[in-house]
Structure formats: C-alpha cells, structure tokens
Design an enzyme around this catalytic site. Sequence first.
Site, PDB file in Angstrom:
ATOM      1  N   ASP A   1       0.807  -1.215   0.000  1.00 57.03           N
ATOM      2  CA  ASP A   1       0.000   0.000   0.000  1.00 57.03           C
ATOM      3  C   ASP A   1       0.844   1.271   0.000  1.00 57.03           C
ATOM      4  OD1 ASP A   1       0.906  -0.390   2.584  1.00 57.03           O
ATOM      5  OD2 ASP A   1      -0.900   0.401   3.520  1.00 57.03           O
ATOM      6  N   GLU A   2       2.156   1.135  -0.065  1.00 54.14           N
ATOM      7  CA  GLU A   2       3.073   2.270  -0.151  1.00 54.14           C
ATOM      8  C   GLU A   2       3.534   2.439  -1.596  1.00 54.14           C
ATOM      9  OE1 GLU A   2       4.051   4.268   2.395  1.00 54.14           O
ATOM     10  OE2 GLU A   2       2.766   3.168   3.784  1.00 54.14           O
TER      11      GLU A   2
END
Length: 98
Positions: free
Chosen positions: A78-79
């Site tokens: 999710d980064e």
Amino acid sequence: MQFCPKCNLRLKKGTCTKCGYSEAAKTETKKSSAEMDKSFTVFEEDEGKETLPTIKKECEKCGNDEAVWWMLQTRSADEPTTQFYRCSKCAHTWRDYS
C-alpha cells in the site's frame, strides 16, 4: 505441548494429523527465506546500462546529467514504489521515494 497454527489440534511428533502441518517444514521455510533475503541483489555496478531507460537527472556525486533508472516495491504494497537511479558516468546509485 504444541498445537497446529492452522487447525488448533495438538501436534503429534511435530506433525498435525488433520492438515499435515509440520514443525520441521516451518523451520526449513524460515531458513530458506532468510537465505534468499541475504542474496537479493538487483543490479551489479556494471549491469543494466544497456537495457534500462535513461533520464536527465543530475548525479549527486559527480554532477553528470544522465542516469539510468528502475522502480522496485521496497515497502508494503500500500506504499508507493521506490525509484532508483544510477549515474551513467560514475555508477553512483541513489533512490527517490515517490
């Protein structure tokens, strides 16, 4: 007394009789993944210059204005990805967290 992490049944001689989980297999998996982490190399210093795209980016070390670049997912999914640069003149490598 040990229990299977999947079925919560008691392990007999380190093995689950229901799903086949084994403490020995767990140990081997941990060892092989630890060995893989140590040997992970993206590019050697001379590799990639011919196949990677180039960009106009000033090298922090020698001031050259051309570098090759590539992207890797170095953090969790999710980064954003991390962009790496390598100077085409001195092979200095640096990164940019986008």
